[in-house]
Enzyme design. Sequence first.
Site, PDB file in Angstrom:
ATOM      1  CB  CYS A 156      -1.609   1.697   7.030  1.00 48.72           C
ATOM      2  SG  CYS A 156      -0.995   1.607   5.333  1.00 48.72           S
TER       3      CYS A 156
ATOM      4  CG  HIS B  23      -5.775  -2.537   8.648  1.00 58.48           C
ATOM      5  ND1 HIS B  23      -5.590  -1.172   8.655  1.00 58.48           N
ATOM      6  CD2 HIS B  23      -4.910  -3.033   7.726  1.00 58.48           C
ATOM      7  CE1 HIS B  23      -4.647  -0.854   7.779  1.00 58.48           C
ATOM      8  NE2 HIS B  23      -4.222  -1.963   7.201  1.00 58.48           N
TER       9      HIS B  23
ATOM     10  CD  GLU C 215      -7.926  -6.748  10.510  1.00 53.64           C
ATOM     11  OE1 GLU C 215      -8.444  -6.012  11.367  1.00 53.64           O
ATOM     12  OE2 GLU C 215      -7.805  -6.429   9.310  1.00 53.64           O
TER      13      GLU C 215
ATOM     14  CE  LYS D 223      -7.866   0.864   6.069  1.00 53.69           C
ATOM     15  NZ  LYS D 223      -8.234   0.459   7.449  1.00 53.69           N
TER      16      LYS D 223
ATOM     17  CG  HIS E 188      -5.768   1.818   3.163  1.00 55.39           C
ATOM     18  ND1 HIS E 188      -5.763   2.489   4.365  1.00 55.39           N
ATOM     19  CD2 HIS E 188      -4.739   0.903   3.235  1.00 55.39           C
ATOM     20  CE1 HIS E 188      -4.802   2.020   5.124  1.00 55.39           C
ATOM     21  NE2 HIS E 188      -4.171   1.054   4.466  1.00 55.39           N
TER      22      HIS E 188
ATOM     23  CG  PHE F 243       3.213  -1.323   3.353  1.00 55.17           C
ATOM     24  CD1 PHE F 243       2.598  -2.564   3.297  1.00 55.17           C
ATOM     25  CD2 PHE F 243       3.102  -0.494   2.244  1.00 55.17           C
ATOM     26  CE1 PHE F 243       1.903  -2.978   2.174  1.00 55.17           C
ATOM     27  CE2 PHE F 243       2.403  -0.889   1.112  1.00 55.17           C
ATOM     28  CZ  PHE F 243       1.805  -2.130   1.079  1.00 55.17           C
TER      29      PHE F 243
END
Length: 404
Positions: free
Chosen positions: A158, A299, A310, A331, A336, A393
């Site tokens: 990502c 994010h 985050e 998002k 996403h 990830f």
Amino acid sequence: MGAITPSGIGARALWESVSAGRSAITALEGAEFDGLPVRIGGQVRGFDVATVLEPGLARRLSPVQHWALAAADEALAQASAAPESGALPWDGARVAVIAATGSGPVDAMQRATRALDGRGARAVPLTLAVYGAPDAAAALLSQRYGALGPAQGVSATCASGAIGLGEGLRRIRHGYADAVVVVGMEDCLNPVNLASNANMRALAAGYEDDPASASRPFDRARSGFVMSQGAAAILLESEESARARGAEALAELAGFGASSDAHHPTAPHPQGRGAARAVRDCLADAGAEPGEVDHVNAHGTGTPAGDAAELAALEAALGDAARGIPISATKSSTGHLLGAGGAVEAIISVMALRTGILPPTLNLDDPEFDGWDFVVGARERGIRSALSTSFGFGGHNAALLLRG
């Protein structure tokens, strides 16, 4: 800038949808999604591949490559750099291409595997070896524009799009290129990818009757992210080159930082250790202090662990300034786009700089985290800099600082 996203066709359409607080997340259309535990996402609609490619080549390529080429075409046209005369406005050897993606044209490999299992080796398309790789879009773009500099793929789940932009910035800074075409692209809306992420319990589930409410960054009821497809392109150019040809710069890509958590295949470090390092390195790269950050496009995927990590990372990196900085999590609107997300959100950040409108975070009805300045409704506020973060990830982290 150029974009083909669920929020619309074109960078302007993307911004108009996000800044207006419209959700691009819907029930997925297609019989192949029947029976899946999650059947919502952000699908590209209204895109006509005939405007980009002749039919023969279009049939050999995957939709993700169609979108990548279209987004790049838009970016070059906006920059008055479209090769209509057959030549770019730079020495071709000084133009590089980066295609950033988590998975690339996964549909091609899945179709080929089914063909091999069902009909034997001769049924596997010979073009798979050429067009089935994640970096194929970079080669296609270099051929399309006569870009003779390096053409490569970048893959970091990502964080791919943001890292692609950072690597493009470094190519220009270190004198290897005058211009870099960076495309972030992803097409994850297929039964295999959806089933895998749903089985991991990473996706927001149970929203089939109300898809627009599924993506809920920082909300107490958040339960996972919503996958979307699309592509976004940004043309990076050295200031010297842009001035020489009289081109208008939309923004400055001032800083880039990247790191790894070295912690877990899917879970972020609980204190956001790696993410904080990426943000600190980004600010150092730009020569900026935490107090100079006017806005954060987070994010913010809407996963319970990710959102908490985050905010911990932002507080660790920005210190006392963190909680006073307006934070948008777009998002919630776009879904996403995985490897394309960093490029999409960089475009949104540029538009926030240029318009003085901070885009809203949707579905933030009951914030779990107190004392943070989340942008719930679109807010008019002139800003000089915007931080865009991307974490993925595998512990991939990236941060970009843009200035108006």
